[in-house]
Design a protein around this motif. Structure first.
Motif, mmCIF file in Angstrom:
data_model
loop_
_atom_site.group_PDB
_atom_site.id
_atom_site.type_symbol
_atom_site.label_atom_id
_atom_site.label_comp_id
_atom_site.label_asym_id
_atom_site.label_seq_id
_atom_site.Cartn_x
_atom_site.Cartn_y
_atom_site.Cartn_z
ATOM 1 N N GLY A 166 7.202 0.482 -6.967
ATOM 2 C CA GLY A 166 8.194 1.533 -6.752
ATOM 3 C C GLY A 166 9.184 1.280 -5.643
ATOM 4 N N GLY A 167 9.058 0.161 -4.941
ATOM 5 C CA GLY A 167 9.997 -0.142 -3.871
ATOM 6 C C GLY A 167 11.315 -0.677 -4.406
ATOM 7 N N ALA A 177 0.823 -1.209 0.000
ATOM 8 C CA ALA A 177 0.000 0.000 0.000
ATOM 9 C C ALA A 177 0.860 1.262 0.000
ATOM 10 C CB ALA A 177 -0.935 -0.003 1.204
ATOM 11 N N SER A 178 2.030 1.166 0.600
ATOM 12 C CA SER A 178 2.946 2.322 0.612
ATOM 13 C C SER A 178 4.333 1.812 0.268
ATOM 14 C CB SER A 178 2.942 2.998 1.984
ATOM 15 O OG SER A 178 3.274 2.063 2.995
ATOM 16 N N ALA A 179 4.519 1.417 -0.983
ATOM 17 C CA ALA A 179 5.780 0.816 -1.424
ATOM 18 C C ALA A 179 6.876 1.866 -1.510
ATOM 19 C CB ALA A 179 5.590 0.126 -2.763
ATOM 20 N N GLN A 180 7.555 2.061 -0.416
ATOM 21 C CA GLN A 180 8.686 2.972 -0.386
ATOM 22 C C GLN A 180 9.726 2.398 0.546
ATOM 23 O OE1 GLN A 180 7.791 6.737 1.456
ATOM 24 N NE2 GLN A 180 6.293 5.844 2.847
ATOM 25 N N GLY A 181 10.961 2.803 0.321
ATOM 26 C CA GLY A 181 12.026 2.296 1.146
ATOM 27 C C GLY A 181 12.758 1.148 0.474
ATOM 28 N N LEU A 182 13.426 0.359 1.289
ATOM 29 C CA LEU A 182 14.308 -0.695 0.813
ATOM 30 C C LEU A 182 13.894 -2.027 1.415
ATOM 31 C CD1 LEU A 182 16.986 -1.750 -0.482
ATOM 32 C CD2 LEU A 182 18.136 -0.998 1.626
ATOM 33 N N ALA A 183 13.798 -3.043 0.576
ATOM 34 C CA ALA A 183 13.563 -4.405 1.031
ATOM 35 C C ALA A 183 14.791 -5.237 0.703
ATOM 36 C CB ALA A 183 12.322 -4.994 0.360
ATOM 37 N N VAL A 184 15.230 -6.048 1.642
ATOM 38 C CA VAL A 184 16.433 -6.855 1.462
ATOM 39 C C VAL A 184 16.102 -8.302 1.798
ATOM 40 C CG1 VAL A 184 18.844 -7.182 2.103
ATOM 41 C CG2 VAL A 184 17.869 -4.886 2.109
ATOM 42 N N GLY A 185 16.120 -9.165 0.785
ATOM 43 C CA GLY A 185 15.830 -10.570 1.038
ATOM 44 C C GLY A 185 14.757 -11.114 0.129
#
Length: 281
Positions: free
Chosen positions: A64-65, A44-52
Motif C-alpha cells: 500500500g505504500g 510493517a507499516s507501509a504508508q507514506g511516500l518512498a522516493v528512489g
C-alpha cells in the motif's frame, strides 16, 4: 498542521537535496512531514511516500505504500500537485540564501519575474533545454571539484549534453588544462573573477555552454578580503557570459551545493533570456 506524513529516501548523501526539496514543498502546503533516509522500507507499516531505489520496493507497493522515481520530475510534480496543491505555483530565483534555507542557492518565491521550474531542480531543466537545442556543456570546477558535472550526469539523457568536466583544484591544473594565465593567477589569486573568466574561455573551447567555479568552501582557507564562503562563479555561451562573486553561508557542503545551484541557474537564465529553445520542461 496535521500529523507528520512520512517520506523515505535511500540512505546515501545524494538523497539529501531531494529530501529538502520534497519537505519544503509539502510543508509549504501546510502538511508536516518526517524525512527518513533508510536502507530498506518499513513494510510493517507501509504508508507514506518512498522516493528512489530500494530492494524491497515491490513489497512496499504491494503493501500500500507509494513509490516514485526521483528522476521523473514531471510525474513527481503531478503527484505533489494532486496530493498537496499549493495556492499558487512557486517560482525560482538563484542567489545567496540564509543557512536556514531549505535549498542552498535556490530561493522559492511568488514573484512571476523568477523562473517557473515547477519543482524540478535547475540541472534537470538545464539538461532538457540544452538537449532540445543540441547544445553541449563543459564545466570547469575548482572548489566544487566536479560536483556540478555530477549533478547533471546523475540524470538520464545527460550524455547528449555533458561533453566533459574539468576538475582544476590546483593552480597548475588551471594552467595546464584550461590555459589560465599564470600572470592572472599571481595578480588576482585563484578565487577571482579574472581567473574564472579565463576558466570559461578554456571550457568554451570544448563546448557550446560553460560553467566555471573557484572559491573557498571552508572551513579554512580564508584570506584578507575573501572570507570562507567566497565563491567566484561564471556561466557562458559563445555569445554572452556572466561572472560574479558571492559569499555563501553554511558548512562546506552548503557552500559547494549553493555555488553549483547558482551557476547552473545562471546558465539556465542565459538560455531563457536568449529564448534559445522553448520551455523544455
Amino acid at each position: 498542521m496535521t500529523s507528520e506524513f512520512p517520506v523515505f529516501l535511500p540512505l546515501r548523501p545524494a538523497a539529501l537535496p531531494l529530501a529538502q526539496r520534497l519537505a519544503a514543498w509539502i510543508e509549504r502546503a501546510g502538511q508536516a512531514v518526517s524525512l527518513s533516509l533508510v536502507a530498506e522500507l518499513p513494510l510493517a507499516s507501509a504508508q507514506g511516500l518512498a522516493v528512489g531505489d530500494f530492494k524491497n520496493a515491490s513489497e512496499w507497493q504491494a503493501a500500500g505504500g507509494t513509490l516514485l522515481d526521483p528522476l521523473d520530475w514531471p510525474a513527481m510534480a503531478r503527484y505533489l500537485h494532486q496530493r498537496w496543491p499549493l495556492p499558487a505555483m512557486l517560482y525560482t530565483r538563484f542567489g545567496v540564501t540564509p543557512t536556514t534555507a531549505a535549498l542552498p542557492g535556490e530561493i522559492w518565491s511568488d514573484d512571476p519575474e523568477a523562473m517557473p521550474l515547477d519543482l524540478a531542480p535547475p540541472e534537470w531543466v538545464l539538461l532538457r533545454r540544452a538537449e532540445k537545442s543540441g547544445l553541449q556543456l563543459a564545466t570547469a570546477e575548482s572548489c566544487t571539484a566536479g560536483g556540478i558535472a555530477a549533478r547533471i550526469a546523475a540524470l538520464p539523457g545527460s550524455s547528449t549534453v555533458l561533453r566533459q568536466g574539468f576538475v582544476v583544484y590546483g593552480n597548475a591544473a588551471k594552467e595546464e588544462m584550461l590555459d589560465v594565465s599564470r600572470q592572472t593567477l599571481q595578480a588576482y589569486g585563484a578565487v577571482s573573477e579574472p581567473v574564472v573568466d579565463e576558466m570559461l574561455d578554456g571550457a568554451l573551447r570544448h563546448a557550446d555552454l560553460a560553467i566555471a567555479v573557484s572559491g573557498i568552501a571552508g572551513p579554512g582557507g580564508a584570506v584578507p578580503g575573501k572570507p570562507v564562503g567566497t565563491v567566484c562563479l561564471g556561466w557562458a555561451t559563445h555569445a554572452q557570459r556572466q561572472v560574479r562573486t558571492l559569499c555563501f553561508a553554511g558548512d562546506r557542503w552548503a557552500v559547494q551545493y549553493a555555488a553549483g545551484t547558482v551557476a547552473i541557474g545562471g546558465l539556465l537564465g542565459l538560455l531563457v533570456e536568449a529564448d534559445i529553445v522553448g520551455e523544455g520542461k
